[in-house]
Design a protein around this motif. Sequence first.
Motif, mmCIF file in Angstrom:
data_model
loop_
_atom_site.group_PDB
_atom_site.id
_atom_site.type_symbol
_atom_site.label_atom_id
_atom_site.label_comp_id
_atom_site.label_asym_id
_atom_site.label_seq_id
_atom_site.Cartn_x
_atom_site.Cartn_y
_atom_site.Cartn_z
ATOM 1 N N ARG A 7 33.129 26.485 46.087
ATOM 2 C CA ARG A 7 32.804 27.905 45.920
ATOM 3 C C ARG A 7 33.762 28.768 46.745
ATOM 4 O O ARG A 7 34.285 29.772 46.271
ATOM 5 C CB ARG A 7 31.364 28.159 46.331
ATOM 6 N N VAL A 8 33.974 28.363 47.999
ATOM 7 C CA VAL A 8 34.873 29.115 48.876
ATOM 8 C C VAL A 8 36.300 29.057 48.338
ATOM 9 O O VAL A 8 36.996 30.080 48.274
ATOM 10 C CB VAL A 8 34.802 28.581 50.328
ATOM 11 N N LEU A 9 36.743 27.868 47.945
ATOM 12 C CA LEU A 9 38.083 27.742 47.361
ATOM 13 C C LEU A 9 38.227 28.633 46.133
ATOM 14 O O LEU A 9 39.251 29.309 45.960
ATOM 15 C CB LEU A 9 38.371 26.286 46.970
ATOM 16 N N ILE A 14 40.585 33.210 43.506
ATOM 17 C CA ILE A 14 40.398 34.403 42.682
ATOM 18 C C ILE A 14 40.862 35.649 43.423
ATOM 19 O O ILE A 14 41.551 36.507 42.856
ATOM 20 C CB ILE A 14 38.924 34.534 42.237
ATOM 21 N N PHE A 15 40.510 35.761 44.705
ATOM 22 C CA PHE A 15 40.924 36.920 45.486
ATOM 23 C C PHE A 15 42.445 37.003 45.582
ATOM 24 O O PHE A 15 43.048 38.058 45.346
ATOM 25 C CB PHE A 15 40.303 36.889 46.888
ATOM 26 N N LEU A 16 43.080 35.882 45.955
ATOM 27 C CA LEU A 16 44.540 35.884 46.106
ATOM 28 C C LEU A 16 45.247 36.159 44.782
ATOM 29 O O LEU A 16 46.196 36.951 44.733
ATOM 30 C CB LEU A 16 45.015 34.551 46.694
ATOM 31 N N SER A 17 44.786 35.510 43.720
ATOM 32 C CA SER A 17 45.414 35.711 42.411
ATOM 33 C C SER A 17 45.229 37.138 41.925
ATOM 34 O O SER A 17 46.167 37.760 41.415
ATOM 35 C CB SER A 17 44.840 34.735 41.387
ATOM 36 N N SER A 18 44.036 37.672 42.083
ATOM 37 C CA SER A 18 43.766 39.045 41.637
ATOM 38 C C SER A 18 44.565 40.049 42.447
ATOM 39 O O SER A 18 45.128 41.001 41.891
ATOM 40 C CB SER A 18 42.276 39.365 41.763
ATOM 41 N N SER A 166 31.866 36.559 40.412
ATOM 42 C CA SER A 166 32.236 37.801 39.738
ATOM 43 C C SER A 166 32.514 38.894 40.756
ATOM 44 O O SER A 166 31.914 38.953 41.825
ATOM 45 C CB SER A 166 31.128 38.232 38.779
ATOM 46 N N ILE A 167 33.454 39.731 40.411
ATOM 47 C CA ILE A 167 33.847 40.824 41.293
ATOM 48 C C ILE A 167 32.985 42.032 40.941
ATOM 49 O O ILE A 167 32.967 42.476 39.800
ATOM 50 C CB ILE A 167 35.348 41.133 41.140
#
Length: 168
Positions: A7-9, A14-18, A166-167
């Motif tokens: 989940r953390v990964l 997702i955060f880094l890619s976004s 989800s963001i």
Amino acid sequence: MINSINRVLGKVIIFLSSTMFGVMVLVAVWQVVSRYLLNSPSTFSEEFLRYSLIWVTMIGGAYAFHIKKHIAIDMFVERFSTVIQNRIRQCALIFLVLFSLIVMVYGGIQIVLLTTTQQTVSLGIPMGYVYLSLPVSGVLITWFTVVELVTGSNGAINESIEEDLSIH
């Protein structure tokens, strides 16, 4: 424990890619503005976009593999019994671990070491940073594959995890 790590990964990827993709959009807009409105093309933008795309693709690809959103051709495997299907998938996962460890991690580290003294033309950063995306994504793919082999869980996101990622 493993689900928590995954989940953390997932959230980090997702955060880094976004974030990287958002920065890429801004840099692309700047490239267009500087070239066509200011008649002074940006010297760094094309190189930054190229290398950022490599990172986003490699990291995003590892995550897509984890959540089973990558391209998979199951037509051949589905013709066999469930027992044979599971054995084929396990063999494929073992092959994938070997490939990601040997080619992506080991080979990636070798190319990073070879290119750390070379610098990019516009940005002036070591090329090793660009190639570092290969062993990083290899480690991620290896982790996700080993988890699948050990736990039997295929890593596909269920609805509760999907809501966590989800963001808002």
